[in-house]
Write an enzyme that holds these catalytic residues in place. Structure first.
Site, PDB file in Angstrom:
ATOM      1  N   GLY A 207       0.795  -1.220   0.000  1.00 26.10           N
ATOM      2  CA  GLY A 207       0.000   0.000   0.000  1.00 26.10           C
ATOM      3  C   GLY A 207       0.828   1.270   0.000  1.00 26.10           C
ATOM      4  N   SER A 208       0.134   2.393  -0.100  1.00 26.39           N
ATOM      5  CA  SER A 208       0.797   3.685  -0.304  1.00 26.39           C
ATOM      6  C   SER A 208       1.583   4.165   0.910  1.00 26.39           C
ATOM      7  CB  SER A 208      -0.248   4.741  -0.690  1.00 26.39           C
ATOM      8  OG  SER A 208      -1.265   4.821   0.289  1.00 26.39           O
ATOM      9  N   THR A 209       1.148   3.832   2.123  1.00 24.08           N
ATOM     10  CA  THR A 209       1.869   4.278   3.320  1.00 24.08           C
ATOM     11  C   THR A 209       3.161   3.499   3.501  1.00 24.08           C
ATOM     12  OG1 THR A 209      -0.284   4.747   4.302  1.00 24.08           O
ATOM     13  CG2 THR A 209       1.587   4.834   5.770  1.00 24.08           C
TER      14      THR A 209
ATOM     15  N   LYS B 268      -8.380  -4.898   6.122  1.00 27.02           N
ATOM     16  CA  LYS B 268      -7.294  -4.814   5.153  1.00 27.02           C
ATOM     17  C   LYS B 268      -7.695  -5.584   3.897  1.00 27.02           C
ATOM     18  CE  LYS B 268      -3.096  -5.497   6.559  1.00 27.02           C
ATOM     19  NZ  LYS B 268      -2.674  -4.422   5.635  1.00 27.02           N
ATOM     20  N   GLY B 269      -7.002  -5.305   2.806  1.00 30.76           N
ATOM     21  CA  GLY B 269      -7.268  -6.036   1.572  1.00 30.76           C
ATOM     22  C   GLY B 269      -7.882  -5.201   0.477  1.00 30.76           C
TER      23      GLY B 269
ATOM     24  N   GLU C  86      -0.554 -10.601   3.586  1.00 31.57           N
ATOM     25  CA  GLU C  86      -0.394  -9.642   4.679  1.00 31.57           C
ATOM     26  C   GLU C  86      -0.706 -10.282   6.028  1.00 31.57           C
ATOM     27  OE1 GLU C  86      -1.441  -5.563   2.157  1.00 31.57           O
ATOM     28  OE2 GLU C  86      -2.983  -6.509   3.369  1.00 31.57           O
TER      29      GLU C  86
END
Length: 235
Positions: free
Chosen positions: A31-33, A99-100, A108
């Site tokens: 993900g982006s973070t 999440k997902g 994850e």
């Protein structure tokens, strides 16, 4: 960095890496973070001589590790992790996570389960009191392709709500396919109080590979805020 959301992600990621990463094997989420976490990790390796092996949760995470010149590992060689750092689509006050959204929930969850410490990083938009306040796309569920219709009928019968097969964008007709070659259902829930019960119910349905509920796994979360601070939640 002028974008308050991107700045918030960066603040949370940097603080988590500074506070929790030591020499050893590190799980890298998706993900982006997480992009900012890998950036900070690479900087610490360069500046401090930190010795880490990075185990990715997805193709995206693997490419990030390679891009930043970090040592790449896998669970076959490194089944025990010091810490896993990952993002979340939403977290409640007890650090129950959804999440997902990016489709990597199975890997994850495996990485989170292998780590001594599972640390969440996110921006302020992901922090809720109760799940469903911010994230409105439902709980992702990875399913065997041939079983998706059976699975979503059983979910609705057992737990109510509504499930939809996640479809690809306009450039490709058909459903989203995960890194594992499976389909994704998104289950929009109603009035859930016991998330552990829901997680267990979902995983007992034949054809379900894994679900995007992370219950009792995270011990600490860092949320970058719009004012430049970082809010921490512990359980």
């Amino acid at each position: 960095m002028n974008d308050p959301v991107e700045n918030a992600k960066r603040l949370a990621a940097f603080k988590a890496v500074d506070n929790h990463v030591v020499d050893g094997v590190i799980g890298i989420g998706s993900g982006s973070t997480v992009v900012y976490a890998v950036e900070r990790l690479a900087q610490r390796v360069k500046d401090e001589g930190l010795e880490v092996i990075c185990v990715p949760s997805s193709f995206q995470a693997k490419q990030l590790i390679i891009q930043y010149g970090l040592k790449l590992g896998d669970l076959e060689m490194n089944p025990e992790l010091k810490v896993t750092i990952d993002g979340a689509d939403e977290s409640d006050t007890m650090l129950t996570l959804i999440k997902g959204g990016g489709g990597c929930l199975t890997q994850e969850k495996i990485l989170a389960s292998c780590a001594e410490e599972f640390i969440v990083i996110a921006d302020y938009r992901k922090a809720s009191t109760n799940l469903g306040e911010q994230w409105r796309k439902g709980i992702p569920i990875e399913v065997i392709p041939g079983a998706y219709r059976v699975v979503y009928q059983k979910i609705e019968k057992l737990l109510g709500g509504k499930s939809e097969l996640r479809m690809s964008g306009s450039s490709k007709a058909g459903p989203v396919v995960t890194d594992n070659g499976n389909f994704l259902l998104d289950w929009n829930f109603e009035g859930v109080k016991d998330w552990k019960h829901v997680e267990n119910c979902l995983n007992m349905i034949p054809g379900v590979v894994e679900n995007g509920l992370f219950v009792g796994m995270a011990r600490k979360a860092y949320f970058g805020m719009s004012d430049g601070t970082v809010m921490e939640r512990n359980v």
